[in-house]
Design a protein around this motif. Structure first.
Motif, PDB file in Angstrom:
ATOM      1  N   TYR A 216       2.736  -1.242   0.745  1.00 57.73           N
ATOM      2  CA  TYR A 216       3.177  -2.575   1.149  1.00 57.73           C
ATOM      3  C   TYR A 216       4.329  -2.428   2.127  1.00 57.73           C
ATOM      4  CZ  TYR A 216       0.529  -4.534  -2.745  1.00 57.73           C
ATOM      5  OH  TYR A 216      -0.477  -4.914  -3.600  1.00 57.73           O
ATOM      6  N   THR A 217       4.339  -3.286   3.115  1.00 54.27           N
ATOM      7  CA  THR A 217       5.469  -3.247   4.041  1.00 54.27           C
ATOM      8  C   THR A 217       5.841  -4.634   4.513  1.00 54.27           C
ATOM      9  OG1 THR A 217       6.375  -2.243   6.048  1.00 54.27           O
ATOM     10  CG2 THR A 217       4.068  -2.857   6.141  1.00 54.27           C
ATOM     11  N   CYS A 218       7.157  -4.816   4.748  1.00 55.43           N
ATOM     12  CA  CYS A 218       7.628  -6.038   5.423  1.00 55.43           C
ATOM     13  C   CYS A 218       8.563  -5.605   6.546  1.00 55.43           C
ATOM     14  CB  CYS A 218       8.322  -6.974   4.440  1.00 55.43           C
ATOM     15  SG  CYS A 218       9.862  -6.329   3.793  1.00 55.43           S
ATOM     16  N   ASP A 219       8.324  -4.364   7.047  1.00 59.19           N
ATOM     17  CA  ASP A 219       9.148  -3.786   8.112  1.00 59.19           C
ATOM     18  C   ASP A 219       8.426  -4.015   9.440  1.00 59.19           C
ATOM     19  OD1 ASP A 219       9.810  -1.796  10.083  1.00 59.19           O
ATOM     20  OD2 ASP A 219      10.872  -0.665   8.532  1.00 59.19           O
ATOM     21  N   ALA A 220       9.106  -4.659  10.391  1.00 59.16           N
ATOM     22  CA  ALA A 220       8.446  -5.048  11.647  1.00 59.16           C
ATOM     23  C   ALA A 220       7.909  -3.835  12.401  1.00 59.16           C
ATOM     24  CB  ALA A 220       9.423  -5.812  12.527  1.00 59.16           C
ATOM     25  N   ASP A 221       8.701  -2.753  12.421  1.00 63.45           N
ATOM     26  CA  ASP A 221       8.281  -1.593  13.189  1.00 63.45           C
ATOM     27  C   ASP A 221       7.027  -0.956  12.565  1.00 63.45           C
ATOM     28  OD1 ASP A 221       8.528   0.374  15.174  1.00 63.45           O
ATOM     29  OD2 ASP A 221       9.354   1.744  13.659  1.00 63.45           O
TER      30      ASP A 221
ATOM     31  N   GLY B 249     -11.528   5.896   4.559  1.00 61.92           N
ATOM     32  CA  GLY B 249     -12.460   6.563   5.472  1.00 61.92           C
ATOM     33  C   GLY B 249     -11.753   7.208   6.651  1.00 61.92           C
ATOM     34  N   ALA B 250     -10.430   7.276   6.607  1.00 64.44           N
ATOM     35  CA  ALA B 250      -9.660   7.904   7.698  1.00 64.44           C
ATOM     36  C   ALA B 250      -8.782   9.004   7.090  1.00 64.44           C
ATOM     37  CB  ALA B 250      -8.794   6.851   8.379  1.00 64.44           C
ATOM     38  N   PRO B 251      -8.295   9.938   7.914  1.00 58.46           N
ATOM     39  CA  PRO B 251      -7.444  10.992   7.353  1.00 58.46           C
ATOM     40  C   PRO B 251      -6.027  10.498   7.065  1.00 58.46           C
ATOM     41  CG  PRO B 251      -7.757  11.298   9.713  1.00 58.46           C
ATOM     42  CD  PRO B 251      -8.583  10.106   9.328  1.00 58.46           C
ATOM     43  N   ASP B 252      -5.204  11.373   6.463  1.00 57.81           N
ATOM     44  CA  ASP B 252      -3.776  11.059   6.283  1.00 57.81           C
ATOM     45  C   ASP B 252      -3.216  10.627   7.634  1.00 57.81           C
ATOM     46  OD1 ASP B 252      -4.089  12.036   3.762  1.00 57.81           O
ATOM     47  OD2 ASP B 252      -2.821  13.811   4.035  1.00 57.81           O
ATOM     48  N   ALA B 253      -2.337   9.631   7.627  1.00 57.24           N
ATOM     49  CA  ALA B 253      -1.831   9.149   8.920  1.00 57.24           C
ATOM     50  C   ALA B 253      -0.307   9.219   8.958  1.00 57.24           C
ATOM     51  CB  ALA B 253      -2.272   7.711   9.136  1.00 57.24           C
ATOM     52  N   PRO B 254       0.218   9.874   9.998  1.00 55.60           N
ATOM     53  CA  PRO B 254       1.685   9.886  10.122  1.00 55.60           C
ATOM     54  C   PRO B 254       2.198   8.506  10.517  1.00 55.60           C
ATOM     55  CG  PRO B 254       0.671  10.922  12.025  1.00 55.60           C
ATOM     56  CD  PRO B 254      -0.439  10.579  11.099  1.00 55.60           C
ATOM     57  N   LEU B 255       3.407   8.204  10.079  1.00 54.40           N
ATOM     58  CA  LEU B 255       3.982   6.885  10.347  1.00 54.40           C
ATOM     59  C   LEU B 255       5.492   7.059  10.431  1.00 54.40           C
ATOM     60  CD1 LEU B 255       2.957   3.840  10.233  1.00 54.40           C
ATOM     61  CD2 LEU B 255       3.783   3.832   7.884  1.00 54.40           C
ATOM     62  N   THR B 256       6.119   6.334  11.340  1.00 45.56           N
ATOM     63  CA  THR B 256       7.580   6.433  11.409  1.00 45.56           C
ATOM     64  C   THR B 256       8.194   5.277  10.647  1.00 45.56           C
ATOM     65  OG1 THR B 256       7.303   7.377  13.586  1.00 45.56           O
ATOM     66  CG2 THR B 256       9.526   6.671  13.008  1.00 45.56           C
ATOM     67  N   VAL B 257       8.977   5.630   9.630  1.00 41.69           N
ATOM     68  CA  VAL B 257       9.639   4.593   8.832  1.00 41.69           C
ATOM     69  C   VAL B 257      11.137   4.854   8.879  1.00 41.69           C
ATOM     70  CG1 VAL B 257       9.854   3.541   6.544  1.00 41.69           C
ATOM     71  CG2 VAL B 257       7.641   4.403   7.301  1.00 41.69           C
ATOM     72  N   ASP B 258      11.884   3.909   9.360  1.00 39.77           N
ATOM     73  CA  ASP B 258      13.337   4.073   9.516  1.00 39.77           C
ATOM     74  C   ASP B 258      13.677   5.353  10.273  1.00 39.77           C
ATOM     75  OD1 ASP B 258      13.905   1.731   8.177  1.00 39.77           O
ATOM     76  OD2 ASP B 258      13.933   2.710   6.216  1.00 39.77           O
ATOM     77  N   GLY B 259      12.921   5.665  11.294  1.00 39.83           N
ATOM     78  CA  GLY B 259      13.208   6.836  12.129  1.00 39.83           C
ATOM     79  C   GLY B 259      12.716   8.150  11.530  1.00 39.83           C
ATOM     80  N   LYS B 260      12.146   8.133  10.346  1.00 42.70           N
ATOM     81  CA  LYS B 260      11.686   9.357   9.684  1.00 42.70           C
ATOM     82  C   LYS B 260      10.159   9.390   9.668  1.00 42.70           C
ATOM     83  CE  LYS B 260      11.993  10.401   5.204  1.00 42.70           C
ATOM     84  NZ  LYS B 260      12.433  10.109   3.859  1.00 42.70           N
ATOM     85  N   THR B 261       9.554  10.573   9.894  1.00 51.36           N
ATOM     86  CA  THR B 261       8.094  10.620   9.841  1.00 51.36           C
ATOM     87  C   THR B 261       7.626  10.815   8.401  1.00 51.36           C
ATOM     88  OG1 THR B 261       8.044  11.560  12.035  1.00 51.36           O
ATOM     89  CG2 THR B 261       6.029  11.785  10.747  1.00 51.36           C
ATOM     90  N   VAL B 262       6.774   9.927   7.953  1.00 47.74           N
ATOM     91  CA  VAL B 262       6.190  10.038   6.617  1.00 47.74           C
ATOM     92  C   VAL B 262       4.673  10.100   6.788  1.00 47.74           C
ATOM     93  CG1 VAL B 262       8.066   8.766   5.496  1.00 47.74           C
ATOM     94  CG2 VAL B 262       6.048   7.530   6.332  1.00 47.74           C
ATOM     95  N   THR B 263       3.957  10.255   5.683  1.00 50.51           N
ATOM     96  CA  THR B 263       2.497  10.315   5.770  1.00 50.51           C
ATOM     97  C   THR B 263       1.888   9.248   4.872  1.00 50.51           C
ATOM     98  OG1 THR B 263       2.675  12.684   6.010  1.00 50.51           O
ATOM     99  CG2 THR B 263       0.497  11.848   5.445  1.00 50.51           C
ATOM    100  N   VAL B 264       1.011   8.457   5.458  1.00 52.55           N
ATOM    101  CA  VAL B 264       0.262   7.529   4.607  1.00 52.55           C
ATOM    102  C   VAL B 264      -0.979   8.281   4.151  1.00 52.55           C
ATOM    103  CG1 VAL B 264      -0.796   5.250   4.419  1.00 52.55           C
ATOM    104  CG2 VAL B 264       1.020   5.635   6.102  1.00 52.55           C
TER     105      VAL B 264
END
Ligand code: HEM
Length: 684
Positions: free
Chosen positions: A107-112, A435-450
């Protein structure tokens, strides 16, 4: 024998418990590796048993100690509207995972984060299996993904043109005038209590999409009390269940068939066709009849359109060739085979267009009216802008090209934006990594993985109220208390304040430059053939939220096709209603007209506040989403009075607050927030 049975049951329980524990552990591990904060929840909110049973379980769960149930909100579909920013504040993060044995949800409510997700269509596809039920008539643009979606989008989006918007404009004028006249009477005096605003706006919207979408003109019934309602079926108070006027060869009228279909949409979506056909229950039988009837009407409409357009030859531009159905039928003759739709797919798309396009716009008109009835000062400002734009001209002289941009950039546009900020029909826009692979995402300037196979909810009901994303002012506490008991207690983001969208000339100029840039970037990325219009979420003359902060129509490639259609419809309907009339709350439950007539402003403020409290309560607690967010319990009666003859002063709320400081409970946070100051999440 009994012992064997007991062993079997025990083995089944152990097996189920064991596999649940193993998959929960596996999911926790994924969450730990993701770098995202996470909370543990015992159920995946999309689990079919939970979806079917949670409404019955919630009252039982509410009796358990609160400390055992901290997870419960996060397992309720569309918790975003009920719990808003509070749900995120409790977790202590704007983006987090819930980890259940049978699935992960982000869940997210972060605009970026919202912006990254909507822009990366391939990394974050729509969770199309949850839309499977929408294929009752055939494949369509809402339920498809990948190349099939591209094909649908290519065929469905071209008819949404400016020409079609002209039709929407004209039809909305006609239908809104008819609706208004049914409310204020032939003499135009108004001041009658109207308790069917939700129903009537639904009818309005259905008539507009029927005409501008499918070329079928529907007349407003002369007198709503005379309609021939099917009393044995669905809610007989719903005037639109009008059985009269079935076309030859049909058992239902077109309007009744579509209402019957939509009112009972859950039957259509949850039960297989053969069951609806064979089980001898009245509700099932009617649902099936409505399905066949509307399908037949649409098949006939496709055939007629084909003949009318004399497919294959050039047709001159008439309103018949400008509706959406004309565009869909024409797609079958285009050289581009990638935009070709089969007949069943045309029907499939007509169904989702009517579904997506009518409740949404109707609710916006309905809730805008309620908000304006509660906020008379904003209503006055809106009326002043309508006066400035139209200068007293009757709607027959309004002009789409000249007047629409003015409306869009005025207080009418601001009201529309503010209403959609607070009551977005889609509470959490569904995305996924299914149906997609792990996806990198930038959260608060840090790279995480969905992690792969994660369901994603872009909780716009919270991002639209996230104080990190919006300019805030101190709360005004309408009715002397916070609008929501826990969310945004110390700022005004829960409050309806359309004035927040009005900007200075200079801000408006810089909006214009930024929008032009965005349009060019988007066109380049989209390849230009999907007709994705990113330019006009709000008028450039109004406040421009940061990217991802405001997304009632979603954003990116899978944003709403009907955005402009809806905006035109809502703006025109509001302008027509408020040009000559004011909307007030009906206070019949608390005082008669004669009593109100004798009251001074202070006494009027007292009865008005009771009615207002009732509306605020309904807008907080009686809302739920089946397909879109709507008031599901109760109605709000209102009155339309000619401008200048309002009964209640515009500052009625302020008068009440000044007179009753003891009833204003506006200070501090409630001390029953046991989670305050505690970190709820794990990881990160
Ligand atoms: C206030 C009015 C409306 C709002 C707030 C709204 C909102 C949305 C949102 C949030 C989505 C994305 C949903 C998702 O990804 O699951 C969407 C998609 C869509 N909307 Fe709307 N909508 C509105 C009116 C309309 C109208 C009037 C039509 C058509 C006449 C329409 C047709 C569609 C279609 C076809 C899609 C699917 C687009 C795709 O997946 O490519 N909508 N809408």
């Amino acid at each position: 024998m009994l012992r064997l049975l007991a062993y079997t049951v025990l083995a089944a329980v152990l097996y189920y418990g064991g596999t649940t524990a193993v998959s929960w552990r596996r999911n926790v591990k994924k969450a730990q590796q993701s770098g995202l904060p996470y909370i543990l929840v015992p159920v995946f909110f999309l689990h079919p048993l939970w979806l079917a049973g949670h409404v019955f379980l919630l009252p039982l769960f509410s009796r358990l100690p609160r400390s055992w149930m901290t997870w419960i909100e996060y397992c309720i579909p569309d918790f975003g509207y009920a719990h808003r920013m509070d749900a995120f504040e409790r977790v202590g993060a704007d983006t987090f995972l819930t980890v259940a044995p049978s699935g992960l949800v982000m869940y997210t409510c972060d605009a970026d984060v919202i912006n990254q997700v909507v822009q990366r269509r391939n990394d974050f596809p729509k969770p199309s299996p949850i839309y499977r039920a929408l294929k009752i008539y055939g494949g369509n643009v809402v339920s498809a993904e990948g190349n099939v979606w591209r094909q649908h989008r290519k065929a469905v989006s071209p008819p949404f043109t400016e020409k079609n918007n002209h039709l929407v404009w004209q039809e909305t004028i006609d239908q809104s005038l008819a609706m208004l006249s049914s409310w204020v009477g032939r003499d135009g005096k108004g001041d009658k209590t109207i308790d069917r605003v939700a129903d009537d706006t639904m009818r309005l919207s259905l008539h507009v999409i029927s005409r501008a979408g499918f070329g079928r003109k529907l007349e407003w019934p002369e007198d709503n009390t005379d309609v021939q309602v099917d009393k044995d079926y669905v809610d007989p108070s719903k005037i639109q269940n009008d059985m009269a006027g079935a076309d030859e060869g049909h058992s239902m009228s077109y309007a009744y068939a579509i209402h019957c279909l939509l009112d009972n949409i859950l039957f259509q979506l949850l039960f297989p066709r053969w069951l609806l056909r064979t089980v001898p229950l009245k509700a099932f039988r009617k649902a099936n009849e409505a399905y066949s009837e509307w399908g037949n009407y649409m098949r006939e409409a496709v055939e007629k359109k084909r003949t009318d357009l004399d497919v294959g030859k050039e047709v001159k531009e008439s309103s018949e060739s400008m509706d959406i159905l004309a565009g869909l039928v024409k797609s079958q003759t285009k050289a581009d085979k990638q935009a070709h739709l089969e007949d069943s797919e045309i029907l499939g798309n007509m169904f989702v267009l009517i579904l997506a396009g009518h409740e949404t716009a109707a609710n916006s008109i309905h809730f805008s009216m309620l908000y304006l009835a509660l906020h008379r000062q904003s209503q006055l400002r809106l009326q002043k802008d309508v006066d400035d734009i139209f200068n007293g001209k009757p709607p027959s002289e309004w002009d789409y090209d000249r007047d629409l941009p003015q409306l869009f950039g005025s207080m009418v546009g601001a009201v529309l934006n503010e209403e959609l900020r607070l009551v977005s029909p889609v509470v959490a826009i569904p995305k996924s990594t299914w149906g997609a692979p792990d996806a990198p995402l930038t959260v608060d300037g840090k790279t995480v993985t969905v992690p792969a196979e994660t369901y994603i909810g872009l909780v716009v009901a919270a991002s639209h109220r996230n104080p990190k994303l919006w300019p805030i002012s101190p709360p005004t506490y309408p009715g002397g208390k916070p609008v929501h008991p826990r969310s945004n207690l110390d700022n005004d983001l829960e409050e309806f304040r359309p004035e927040r969208w009005i900007v200075t000339e200079e801000e408006s100029r810089s909006n214009k430059d930024a929008r032009q840039q965005k349009k060019e970037n988007m066109a380049a990325r989209a390849g230009g053939d999907l007709n994705i219009d990113e330019t006009s979420d709000t008028s450039e003359r109004l406040y421009k939220p940061s990217k991802g902060a405001y997304a009632p129509f979603s954003d990116g490639h899978r944003s709403c096709i009907g955005r402009r259609f809806a905006q035109v419809e809502i703006l025109v309907a509001l302008a027509i209603i408020f040009q000559n009339y004011s909307v007030e709350l009906a206070v019949d439950s608390y005082a008669t007209d004669e009593e109100v007539a004798k009251m001074d402003d202070n006494a009027k403020a007292d009865v008005w506040q009771k009615a207002a409290e009732d509306v605020r309560e309904k807008m907080l607690n009686n809302m739920a989403a089946v397909i879109t967010l709507q008031m599901r319990k109760g109605t709000v009666p209102i009155r339309l009075v000619p401008r200048g003859q309002e009964k209640f002063p515009p500052n009625v709320d302020q008068i009440w607050k000044t007179n009753h400081p003891e009833k204003c409970t506006t200070k501090g946070r409630p001390d029953w927030r046991p989670w305050d100051g505690k970190q709820m999440y794990h990881g990160a």
